[in-house]
Design a protein around this motif. Structure first.
Motif, short mmCIF file in Angstrom:
data_model
loop_
_atom_site.label_atom_id
_atom_site.label_comp_id
_atom_site.label_asym_id
_atom_site.label_seq_id
_atom_site.Cartn_x
_atom_site.Cartn_y
_atom_site.Cartn_z
N PRO A 79 0.08 13.57 1.18
CA PRO A 79 -0.16 14.76 0.37
C PRO A 79 -1.52 14.72 -0.34
CG PRO A 79 1.51 13.40 -0.66
CD PRO A 79 1.20 12.79 0.68
N LEU A 80 -2.06 13.53 -0.54
CA LEU A 80 -3.39 13.35 -1.13
C LEU A 80 -4.12 12.26 -0.36
CD1 LEU A 80 -2.50 13.36 -4.94
CD2 LEU A 80 -3.53 15.22 -3.65
N PRO A 81 -5.42 12.38 -0.19
CA PRO A 81 -6.18 11.36 0.56
C PRO A 81 -6.48 10.13 -0.30
CG PRO A 81 -7.65 13.08 -0.20
CD PRO A 81 -6.26 13.51 -0.59
N GLY A 82 -6.77 9.02 0.38
CA GLY A 82 -7.27 7.83 -0.29
C GLY A 82 -6.22 6.92 -0.90
N PHE A 83 -4.95 7.16 -0.63
CA PHE A 83 -3.90 6.33 -1.20
C PHE A 83 -3.52 5.19 -0.26
CE2 PHE A 83 -3.67 9.65 -4.19
CZ PHE A 83 -2.94 9.21 -5.28
N TYR A 84 -3.08 4.09 -0.83
CA TYR A 84 -2.59 2.93 -0.10
C TYR A 84 -1.43 2.35 -0.92
CZ TYR A 84 -5.59 0.68 -3.57
OH TYR A 84 -6.19 0.30 -4.75
N ALA A 85 -0.66 1.48 -0.31
CA ALA A 85 0.51 0.91 -0.99
C ALA A 85 0.18 -0.44 -1.60
CB ALA A 85 1.67 0.78 -0.02
N GLU A 86 0.76 -0.68 -2.78
CA GLU A 86 0.71 -1.99 -3.43
C GLU A 86 2.13 -2.43 -3.74
OE1 GLU A 86 -3.53 -2.39 -5.69
OE2 GLU A 86 -1.92 -1.49 -6.85
N ARG A 87 2.29 -3.75 -3.83
CA ARG A 87 3.61 -4.32 -4.07
C ARG A 87 3.56 -5.29 -5.24
NH1 ARG A 87 6.92 -8.18 0.18
NH2 ARG A 87 8.81 -8.35 -1.05
N ILE A 88 4.48 -5.10 -6.17
CA ILE A 88 4.69 -6.05 -7.26
C ILE A 88 5.73 -7.05 -6.76
CG2 ILE A 88 5.51 -6.36 -9.63
CD1 ILE A 88 4.68 -3.37 -10.08
N ARG A 138 3.07 -11.22 -8.98
CA ARG A 138 1.74 -11.06 -8.41
C ARG A 138 1.68 -9.68 -7.77
NH1 ARG A 138 4.40 -14.07 -4.46
NH2 ARG A 138 3.92 -13.47 -2.31
N LEU A 139 0.49 -9.17 -7.61
CA LEU A 139 0.28 -7.85 -7.03
C LEU A 139 -0.47 -8.01 -5.72
CD1 LEU A 139 0.53 -4.76 -7.58
CD2 LEU A 139 -1.74 -4.91 -8.63
N GLU A 140 0.06 -7.37 -4.67
CA GLU A 140 -0.58 -7.45 -3.35
C GLU A 140 -0.68 -6.07 -2.73
OE1 GLU A 140 1.12 -11.82 -1.93
OE2 GLU A 140 1.62 -10.04 -0.77
N ARG A 141 -1.72 -5.87 -1.97
CA ARG A 141 -1.83 -4.67 -1.17
C ARG A 141 -0.86 -4.82 0.01
NH1 ARG A 141 -7.27 -1.39 -0.23
NH2 ARG A 141 -6.44 0.28 1.06
N VAL A 142 -0.13 -3.78 0.33
CA VAL A 142 0.85 -3.84 1.42
C VAL A 142 0.11 -3.76 2.75
CG1 VAL A 142 2.80 -2.64 2.51
CG2 VAL A 142 2.69 -2.86 0.02
N THR A 143 0.42 -4.70 3.63
CA THR A 143 -0.23 -4.76 4.94
C THR A 143 0.77 -4.60 6.08
OG1 THR A 143 -0.04 -7.17 4.97
CG2 THR A 143 -2.09 -6.25 4.08
#
Length: 195
Positions: A79-88, A138-143
């Motif tokens: 719905p919006l550009p430029g978003f990615y997922a992060e995981r706590i 810890r915080l990680e970008r979802v891959t």
């Protein structure tokens, strides 16, 4: 105004069948007296009972285990550009895993849009307030693919076909109720006020 009550949400498929999510409200603004944010807490066993889990209201459902599905659908629908997922990812022996989407400034999860920093503070303070033993994360970008059963199972989460019904359809319906442009602009405006 100070409230000192315990609010109990009665969640059920029938009026006489009670399942639970409780929330303690100590202040009118939703903070507890100890300063920790208020989080929904499910009774033991609800996550393992597909019928009771599915009967939860959307916000509680996506905030208690189905956050990866909501994030995955958000990214697929874009719905919006430029978003990615992060995981706590909580430290060893602690609960509190959470996946959300962000553009680095604002974030979206079951609560809607907020500043990313506010979401992280809310989540970490909420879980730390429940764990006097020293909750950490810890915080990680979802891959990995947030809509793939094998990828989700490999990260200790349920895949879409492991729910009672289709959570992808439910997430799309949930996302369709949001005016993403307006809600994200309101969250982004708070960033300007915070600077």
């Amino acid at each position: 105004m100070l409230w000192n009550i315990q609010a109990v949400l009665f969640l059920s498929t029938a009026f006489d069948h009670l399942i639970d999510a409780t929330m303690i409200i100590e202040h009118a603004d939703g903070r507890r007296l100890d300063g920790a944010p208020t989080l929904y807490t499910l009774k033991p066993g609800i996550k393992k009972d597909p019928v009771r889990r599915w009967a939860l209201p959307d916000r509680v459902f996506f905030g208690n285990g189905a956050c990866a599905i909501l994030a995955g659908v958000f990214l697929s629908e874009a719905p919006l550009p430029g978003f990615y997922a992060e995981r706590i990812i909580p430290g060893e022996g602690f609960a509190g895993n959470h996946i959300f989407v962000t553009d680095g400034v604002i974030a979206f999860d079951h609560h809607g849009y907020s500043l990313r920093s506010r979401l992280l503070t809310y989540h970490t303070n909420g879980w730390a307030g429940r764990s006097p033993e020293g909750w950490n994360c810890r915080l990680e970008r979802v891959t990995f693919d947030l809509l793939d059963r094998r990828d989700l199972n490999g990260n200790q989460m349920l895949g879409p076909e492991q729910y009672l019904h289709d959570p992808i359809v439910r997430a799309k319906t949930y996302l369709d109720r949001v005016n993403h442009a307006e809600a994200s602009a309101r969250a982004r405006a708070k960033n300007g006020a915070a600077i």
